[in-house]
Design a protein around this motif. Structure first.
Motif, PDB file in Angstrom:
ATOM      1  N   PRO A   1     -20.476 -37.701 -47.331  1.00  0.00           N
ATOM      2  CA  PRO A   1     -19.186 -36.826 -48.503  1.00  0.00           C
ATOM      3  C   PRO A   1     -18.983 -35.980 -48.107  1.00  0.00           C
ATOM      4  N   SER A   2     -17.348 -35.922 -48.336  1.00  0.00           N
ATOM      5  CA  SER A   2     -16.543 -34.650 -47.927  1.00  0.00           C
ATOM      6  C   SER A   2     -16.571 -33.946 -49.524  1.00  0.00           C
ATOM      7  N   ALA A   3     -17.044 -34.734 -50.100  1.00  0.00           N
ATOM      8  CA  ALA A   3     -16.130 -33.937 -51.493  1.00  0.00           C
ATOM      9  C   ALA A   3     -17.308 -32.838 -51.864  1.00  0.00           C
ATOM     10  N   PRO A   4     -18.562 -32.586 -52.101  1.00  0.00           N
ATOM     11  CA  PRO A   4     -19.454 -31.280 -51.608  1.00  0.00           C
ATOM     12  C   PRO A   4     -18.929 -30.645 -50.839  1.00  0.00           C
ATOM     13  N   ILE A   5     -18.244 -30.757 -49.254  1.00  0.00           N
ATOM     14  CA  ILE A   5     -17.429 -29.208 -48.764  1.00  0.00           C
ATOM     15  C   ILE A   5     -16.572 -29.301 -49.717  1.00  0.00           C
ATOM     16  N   ALA A   6     -16.342 -29.777 -49.348  1.00  0.00           N
ATOM     17  CA  ALA A   6     -14.223 -29.822 -50.673  1.00  0.00           C
ATOM     18  C   ALA A   6     -14.650 -27.919 -51.541  1.00  0.00           C
ATOM     19  N   ARG A   7     -15.342 -28.881 -52.441  1.00  0.00           N
ATOM     20  CA  ARG A   7     -15.787 -28.338 -53.336  1.00  0.00           C
ATOM     21  C   ARG A   7     -16.298 -27.113 -53.073  1.00  0.00           C
TER      22      ARG A   7
ATOM     23  N   ARG B   1     -13.246 -43.294 -54.935  1.00  0.00           N
ATOM     24  CA  ARG B   1     -13.737 -42.601 -54.021  1.00  0.00           C
ATOM     25  C   ARG B   1     -13.830 -41.935 -54.916  1.00  0.00           C
ATOM     26  N   ALA B   2     -14.537 -41.022 -55.728  1.00  0.00           N
ATOM     27  CA  ALA B   2     -15.073 -40.338 -56.131  1.00  0.00           C
ATOM     28  C   ALA B   2     -16.491 -40.227 -55.913  1.00  0.00           C
ATOM     29  N   ALA B   3     -16.748 -41.954 -56.904  1.00  0.00           N
ATOM     30  CA  ALA B   3     -18.755 -42.288 -56.691  1.00  0.00           C
ATOM     31  C   ALA B   3     -18.648 -42.097 -55.748  1.00  0.00           C
ATOM     32  N   ARG B   4     -18.311 -42.606 -54.625  1.00  0.00           N
ATOM     33  CA  ARG B   4     -18.722 -42.349 -52.839  1.00  0.00           C
ATOM     34  C   ARG B   4     -19.058 -41.323 -52.247  1.00  0.00           C
ATOM     35  N   GLY B   5     -17.827 -39.863 -52.957  1.00  0.00           N
ATOM     36  CA  GLY B   5     -18.128 -38.766 -52.928  1.00  0.00           C
ATOM     37  C   GLY B   5     -17.126 -38.333 -51.258  1.00  0.00           C
ATOM     38  N   GLU B   6     -16.046 -39.131 -51.534  1.00  0.00           N
ATOM     39  CA  GLU B   6     -15.038 -39.179 -51.013  1.00  0.00           C
ATOM     40  C   GLU B   6     -14.059 -37.879 -51.394  1.00  0.00           C
ATOM     41  N   MET B   7     -14.077 -38.036 -52.669  1.00  0.00           N
ATOM     42  CA  MET B   7     -12.637 -37.636 -53.177  1.00  0.00           C
ATOM     43  C   MET B   7     -13.599 -36.688 -54.403  1.00  0.00           C
ATOM     44  N   LEU B   8     -13.162 -34.953 -54.703  1.00  0.00           N
ATOM     45  CA  LEU B   8     -13.187 -34.093 -55.633  1.00  0.00           C
ATOM     46  C   LEU B   8     -13.804 -35.060 -57.325  1.00  0.00           C
ATOM     47  N   SER B   9     -14.826 -34.096 -57.379  1.00  0.00           N
ATOM     48  CA  SER B   9     -15.252 -35.858 -58.800  1.00  0.00           C
ATOM     49  C   SER B   9     -14.404 -35.026 -60.071  1.00  0.00           C
ATOM     50  N   ILE B  10     -14.306 -35.122 -61.057  1.00  0.00           N
ATOM     51  CA  ILE B  10     -14.137 -34.526 -62.613  1.00  0.00           C
ATOM     52  C   ILE B  10     -13.842 -32.710 -62.372  1.00  0.00           C
ATOM     53  N   ASP B  11     -16.026 -33.576 -62.631  1.00  0.00           N
ATOM     54  CA  ASP B  11     -16.496 -32.072 -62.949  1.00  0.00           C
ATOM     55  C   ASP B  11     -16.466 -30.732 -61.592  1.00  0.00           C
ATOM     56  N   ASP B  12     -16.065 -31.382 -60.456  1.00  0.00           N
ATOM     57  CA  ASP B  12     -15.772 -30.496 -59.798  1.00  0.00           C
ATOM     58  C   ASP B  12     -14.567 -29.413 -60.141  1.00  0.00           C
ATOM     59  N   VAL B  13     -13.154 -30.468 -60.171  1.00  0.00           N
ATOM     60  CA  VAL B  13     -11.949 -29.727 -60.766  1.00  0.00           C
ATOM     61  C   VAL B  13     -12.336 -28.735 -61.970  1.00  0.00           C
ATOM     62  N   LEU B  14     -13.379 -29.455 -63.334  1.00  0.00           N
ATOM     63  CA  LEU B  14     -13.020 -29.081 -64.238  1.00  0.00           C
ATOM     64  C   LEU B  14     -14.185 -27.647 -64.059  1.00  0.00           C
TER      65      LEU B  14
ATOM     66  N   ILE C   1      -1.493 -28.676 -66.471  1.00  0.00           N
ATOM     67  CA  ILE C   1      -1.540 -27.652 -64.532  1.00  0.00           C
ATOM     68  C   ILE C   1      -1.690 -29.237 -64.345  1.00  0.00           C
ATOM     69  N   VAL C   2      -0.698 -30.087 -63.692  1.00  0.00           N
ATOM     70  CA  VAL C   2      -0.927 -31.160 -63.166  1.00  0.00           C
ATOM     71  C   VAL C   2      -1.945 -31.179 -61.421  1.00  0.00           C
ATOM     72  N   THR C   3      -3.047 -31.221 -61.465  1.00  0.00           N
ATOM     73  CA  THR C   3      -3.900 -31.464 -60.023  1.00  0.00           C
ATOM     74  C   THR C   3      -3.916 -32.807 -59.620  1.00  0.00           C
ATOM     75  N   ASN C   4      -4.308 -32.754 -58.250  1.00  0.00           N
ATOM     76  CA  ASN C   4      -5.124 -34.214 -58.033  1.00  0.00           C
ATOM     77  C   ASN C   4      -5.852 -33.569 -57.209  1.00  0.00           C
ATOM     78  N   PRO C   5      -7.361 -33.979 -57.242  1.00  0.00           N
ATOM     79  CA  PRO C   5      -8.376 -34.274 -56.696  1.00  0.00           C
ATOM     80  C   PRO C   5      -8.442 -33.695 -55.580  1.00  0.00           C
ATOM     81  N   GLU C   6      -7.776 -32.374 -54.402  1.00  0.00           N
ATOM     82  CA  GLU C   6      -7.884 -32.487 -53.217  1.00  0.00           C
ATOM     83  C   GLU C   6      -7.568 -30.817 -53.742  1.00  0.00           C
ATOM     84  N   VAL C   7      -8.926 -30.432 -52.028  1.00  0.00           N
ATOM     85  CA  VAL C   7      -8.103 -28.919 -52.021  1.00  0.00           C
ATOM     86  C   VAL C   7      -6.758 -28.290 -52.392  1.00  0.00           C
TER      87      VAL C   7
END
Lengths: 97, 271
Positions: free
Chosen positions: A18-24, B185-198, B140-146
């Motif tokens: 999973p790469s999301a933790p790294i992003a965070r 994708r968020a469930a698989r940890g491939e995308m920032l989750s809602i909680d991460d962003v907030l 503020i429109v945000t995609n779950p991306e750094v």
């Protein structure tokens, strides 16, 4: 491809970690820094200018031969200033790189 | 009491114009009098997303400069009579917008509308700062991306410092709208989750718009997704977000896009 894989004996490639933790974590470190800098003069530029001013009082500097690097960590940041000094003819200034 | 709402993001391509159009329609469908204003001078697109690109005669800069009267420049939507568009100019540069002129136009719009939605251009230059300058509220429109989250954080800082409200010691009410969210994708940890962003942005959530083919389909035909396919997952998410904007308490769910089997297949492919 996916359907073929069902019938083949080759195992599926391991899923990417999973790469999301790294992003965070990257974002948290970066934003902690950027929020602190907001409305402040750019510390990096300030340090760079003052250090170069101090050095250039004694040596003629080639601005292209000065490398400034910054590494921002969670707790500690490092500033690295790499100044290439010309070898001066006089014996007084034995500058080492 | 009319409200000026800026739809902003910093980063481009995250869905500001799509969201402005979809929420503008949703507000109008509820019965609010709405005008959507395009601040992207030189690169206008709200007219295209609204399906009004062939009806543009005058634009925001014409009104600011007094070449046209406001009622002449407003384009009334053909599908919803209480929805109008004020397009941006396609040719002139951003410096033609003045703070005084924009303030005057917005004041005039306040007298005849409930909601004035300002579609901000990307970036932090003049168009973007003027779009937010007079805002009462902000999405503020945000995609779950750094990169999108970083730019949103910067924009939140500007909303707290460079708006008329901020300078008067008042608050611009801010809402984060997460778009292009892929729950699998968020469930698989491939995308920032809602909680991460907030957690990072520390700003209340207005809604979660799932990644969906319906959005492109809607822009293809020039009909905001809330009008083009109200049953679709993004349309339902936009309607929920709009109701929250009006103060309703709606449980935060992510409308499902596909059947479980399709998600499974899609998930396998994306992995």
């Amino acid at each position: 491809m996916n359907i073929l894989r069902l019938f083949s004996s080759r195992p599926a490639p391991a899923p990417a970690p999973p790469s999301a933790p790294i992003a965070r974590e990257r974002l948290q470190i970066l934003l902690a820094h950027e929020r602190g800098m907001r409305g402040q003069p750019d510390l990096l530029m300030l340090l760079r200018e003052e250090i170069l001013a101090a050095v250039s009082r004694h040596v003629t500097l080639d601005p292209d031969k000065v490398i400034v690097r910054m590494d921002r960590g969670k707790n500690v940041s490092t500033l690295e200033v790499d100044i290439e000094l010309p070898n001066l003819p006089g014996p007084k200034l034995a500058a080492t790189g | 009491m009319a409200k000026v709402l800026v739809v902003t993001s910093g980063k481009g391509g995250v869905g500001k114009t799509t969201s402005t159009a979809a929420i503008g329609v949703a507000l109008a469908q509820i019965g609010q009098k709405v005008v959507v204003v395009d601040f992207d001078v030189g690169l206008r697109n709200l007219d295209l997303i609204m399906g009004a690109e062939r009806r543009v005669v005058f634009d925001l800069i014409n009104v600011v400069q007094g070449v046209a009267k406001l009622p002449q420049a407003l384009i009334r939507d053909k599908r919803l009579e209480n929805l109008c568009l004020l397009p941006a100019s396609q040719t002139r540069d951003k410096d033609a917008l003045t703070e005084e002129g924009v303030g005057r136009v917005l004041e005039e719009l306040r007298t005849s509308h409930d909601w004035i939605l300002c579609d901000s251009p990307a970036g932090i230059e003049r168009g973007a700062t003027l779009a937010m300058r007079f805002a009462d509220e902000a999405i503020i429109v945000t995609n779950p991306e750094v990169s999108s989250v970083r730019d949103s954080d910067r924009i939140i800082g500007m909303l707290d410092a460079k708006t008329v409200r901020a300078e008067k010691g008042e608050r611009v009410e801010k809402h984060v709208l997460i778009t292009r969210y892929d729950a699998a994708r968020a469930a698989r940890g491939e995308m920032l989750s809602i909680d991460d962003v907030l957690e990072i942005l520390a700003t209340p959530l207005l809604g979660i718009i799932p990644e969906s083919q319906d959005v492109l389909r809607a822009s293809n035909v020039g009909s905001p997704v809330t009008l083009n396919n109200p049953a679709s997952s993004p349309a339902r998410a936009y309607v929920d977000a709009t109701k929250r904007l009006l103060g309703e308490t709606i449980a935060m769910t992510i409308p499902a896009e596909r059947s479980g089997l399709m998600n499974l297949l899609r998930g396998r492919r994306a992995a």
